[in-house]
Design an enzyme around this catalytic site. Structure first.
Site, short mmCIF file in Angstrom:
data_model
loop_
_atom_site.label_atom_id
_atom_site.label_comp_id
_atom_site.label_asym_id
_atom_site.label_seq_id
_atom_site.Cartn_x
_atom_site.Cartn_y
_atom_site.Cartn_z
N GLY A 294 -5.60 6.84 -4.21
CA GLY A 294 -6.29 5.90 -3.33
C GLY A 294 -7.78 6.14 -3.33
CB CYS B 155 -5.02 11.00 -7.26
SG CYS B 155 -6.83 10.98 -7.21
CE1 TYR B 156 -6.81 9.75 0.90
CE2 TYR B 156 -4.45 9.42 1.23
CZ TYR B 156 -5.73 9.54 1.75
OH TYR B 156 -5.93 9.48 3.10
CG HIS C 70 -4.65 8.77 -11.71
ND1 HIS C 70 -4.09 8.08 -10.66
CD2 HIS C 70 -5.87 9.19 -11.27
CE1 HIS C 70 -4.93 8.06 -9.64
NE2 HIS C 70 -6.02 8.74 -9.98
CD GLU D 204 -1.08 6.72 -12.13
OE1 GLU D 204 -1.83 6.42 -11.17
OE2 GLU D 204 -0.67 7.89 -12.33
CG ASP E 233 7.09 -15.93 -14.73
OD1 ASP E 233 7.54 -15.11 -15.55
OD2 ASP E 233 5.90 -15.94 -14.37
CE LYS F 145 4.36 -13.37 -17.28
NZ LYS F 145 5.05 -14.68 -17.11
#
Length: 524
Positions: free
Chosen positions: A59, A90-91, A177, A179, A235, A380
């Protein structure tokens, strides 16, 4: 059989969606919720899932700030003593340390970007990782000392604690991070957490989703009719296929040609769904209405609002026609995706939004319809997999994203029939050449933009003063960041020549070599 789930608590990181994307890539089902959610109530309310792990995102705030996001006492108890594995990022790392009795300080050395770390102990989180590797950091605060019974598992090249754990309580934390693609072994670390620590074993399967969701739609619709706005995008098309599988001919699809579609697109959509899939499909040519309302409008956001309102007006009129014929239509299908939902609910709670979406929350209340959103929990690529399972052609499923306002936001300035005609031809040539050269599937998104610029040229010994167009092609993993595609010179030369020689009104072609960020993928 219940699917295992990992809960992601969002503290406002720009990378929170990436955490979910990385887990979903492993077929691990996960959901993002604001950090303020009641964890115990959430767990007790799960009916189709088993909670196997909790991740605290990063964050932008500092845990040292007076009004920084915090977790309640009950949530801290749930994280600390429930036995459910926890990963702070992190945060999240700093918040867990602070709440558990550690101390955080403003670091003299702030770490942003690429940072080397070195592991110091054998941690389950780092199984299969090198002892030293590069990570992506983004923090100005650091841990002074850890709470009791927590141990450091790695430090950065600056000597700063970059990870820790409490093995008995199954609490793990990373200052970097995992990710983001910039972190080496990032996917491996998340895989270790999901499978090695959380013991996730019941994975998300498209076939199971289709079976469960068709039953759910059948029950919700009952004997009522259902209507779907079929744009022809992935979609809405896959959503319509799923609903038709559930209720058959009681689904009525409405395709609206707003005059802003690509070349022959509406005809192809109607033909495919009427002839090959036997849809109950209504076609409405509303191009005159849309273009009349857009006349003289140049500002991008105003274009979008006009198109959105006009679409609702036309769709509402078509729905009323069906009801006047005695059809009992009480439900509306929307192809809402999970990123739309995430971005429409801020990490601070439902009262503040990051970004509003036209398809989150449905059409105006005056339509008096219940909403069916079968893909509200999916990304998606997961919808694409379901579309293939349902029998939609792979060539259709793999089409590049196309903006809701269509070509209107690829024409800079006001929208006219003449400009639309020019852009359609340019776009058709560009995309056609990508297919012919087997490049289409290598590219995330490709399109043409008509500029409000004319330039001098020479064509057949005569001076020309005509339009300039931009070609844009990008590669991306998730659309959050993107790089321009590096074509061979022979390809760009051939495409440019074909466009200029074939499309009247164009005498100059340029190629966009901007990345995202700082540029966006679309121009408007």
């Amino acid at each position: 059989m219940k699917t295992d789930i990992i809960l992601i608590l969002d503290f406002g990181s720009q990378y929170t969606q990436l955490i979910a994307r990385r887990l979903r890539d492993m077929n691990v089902y996960c959901e993002i919720h604001p950090y303020s959610i009641d964890i115990k109530k959430y767990k007790d309310g799960l009916d189709k899932h088993r909670l196997k792990g909790i991740i605290l995102s990063g964050g932008p705030a500092s845990v040292l700030a007076k009004d920084s996001p915090d977790i309640s006492g009950d949530n801290y108890e749930a994280l600390n003593n429930s036995g459910i594995p926890v990963l702070g990022i992190c945060y999240g790392l700093q918040l867990i340390a602070k709440k558990s009795g550690g101390r955080i300080h403003k670091a003299k050395v702030r770490e942003y970007g690429f940072t080397k770390i070195k592991t110091s102990v054998d941690s389950k989180l780092f199984r299969g990782c090198a002892k030293s590797f590069t990570t992506w950091m983004s923090h100005g605060d650091s841990i002074d000392f850890l709470p009791r019974d927590f141990r450091v598992t790695s430090r950065s090249s600056n000597g700063i604690i970059s990870s820790y754990e409490h093995r008995e309580k199954k609490i793990y934390a990373l200052q970097f991070h995992p990710e983001v693609n910039h972190t080496e072994y990032g996917k491996n670390i998340l895989k270790n957490f999901a499978f090695g620590i959380c013991r996730v074993d019941s994975l998300f399967k498209p076939s199971s989703f289709i079976k469960d969701k068709t039953a759910e739609i059948r029950e919700k619709a009952g004997d009522d009719g259902v209507i779907c706005a079929l744009s022809g995008g992935v979609d809405s098309s896959v959503a319509a296929m799923l609903v038709q599988k559930a209720i058959g001919k009681r689904l009525v699809c409405v395709h609206i040609d707003n005059g802003l579609m690509r070349k022959n697109e509406s005809r192809k959509i109607v033909d495919m769904f009427r002839k090959h899939f036997r849809f109950n499909l209504v076609f409405a040519d509303a191009s005159d209405i849309f273009l009349k309302r857009l006349k003289g409008v140049s500002e991008p956001e105003k274009k979008r609002k006009i198109i959105g309102k006009t679409f609702i007006d036309v769709f509402d009129a078509e729905a009323k026609k069906l009801k006047s014929k005695g059809m009992n239509i009480r439900h509306l299908v929307q192809g809402t995706l999970y990123p739309d939902v995430i971005e429409s609910v801020s990490f601070k709670g439902p009262s503040v939004t990051i970004k509003s979406h036209h398809n989150v929350g449905g059409l105006p209340a005056k339509m008096k319809m219940n909403i069916i959103e079968p893909f509200r929990e999916l990304f998606k690529d997961e919808v694409r997999n379901i579309g293939i399972k349902l029998g939609l052609p792979s060539s259709f499923i793999k089409r590049h994203p196309f903006p809701g306002p269509g070509l209107a936001v690829r024409i800079l300035g006001d929208v006219t029939r003449e400009k639309l005609s020019i852009l359609r031809e340019v776009d058709d040539i560009f995309i056609g050449e990508l297919h012919r050269n087997n490049l289409y599937d290598e590219i995330w998104q490709a399109f043409a933009v008509l500029l409000p610029v004319r330039s001098v040229g020479v064509m057949g010994d005569e001076r020309s003063y005509e339009n300039a167009v931009v070609l844009r092609a990008v590669t991306s993993l998730d659309g959050m960041t993107a790089d321009f595609y590096q074509f061979e010179k022979n390809f760009t030369t051939a495409v440019s020549n074909k466009i200029i020689n074939s499309v009247r009104g164009v005498n100059r072609v340029v190629y966009d070599i901007s990345s995202k960020p700082p540029a966006t993928i679309e121009w408007e």
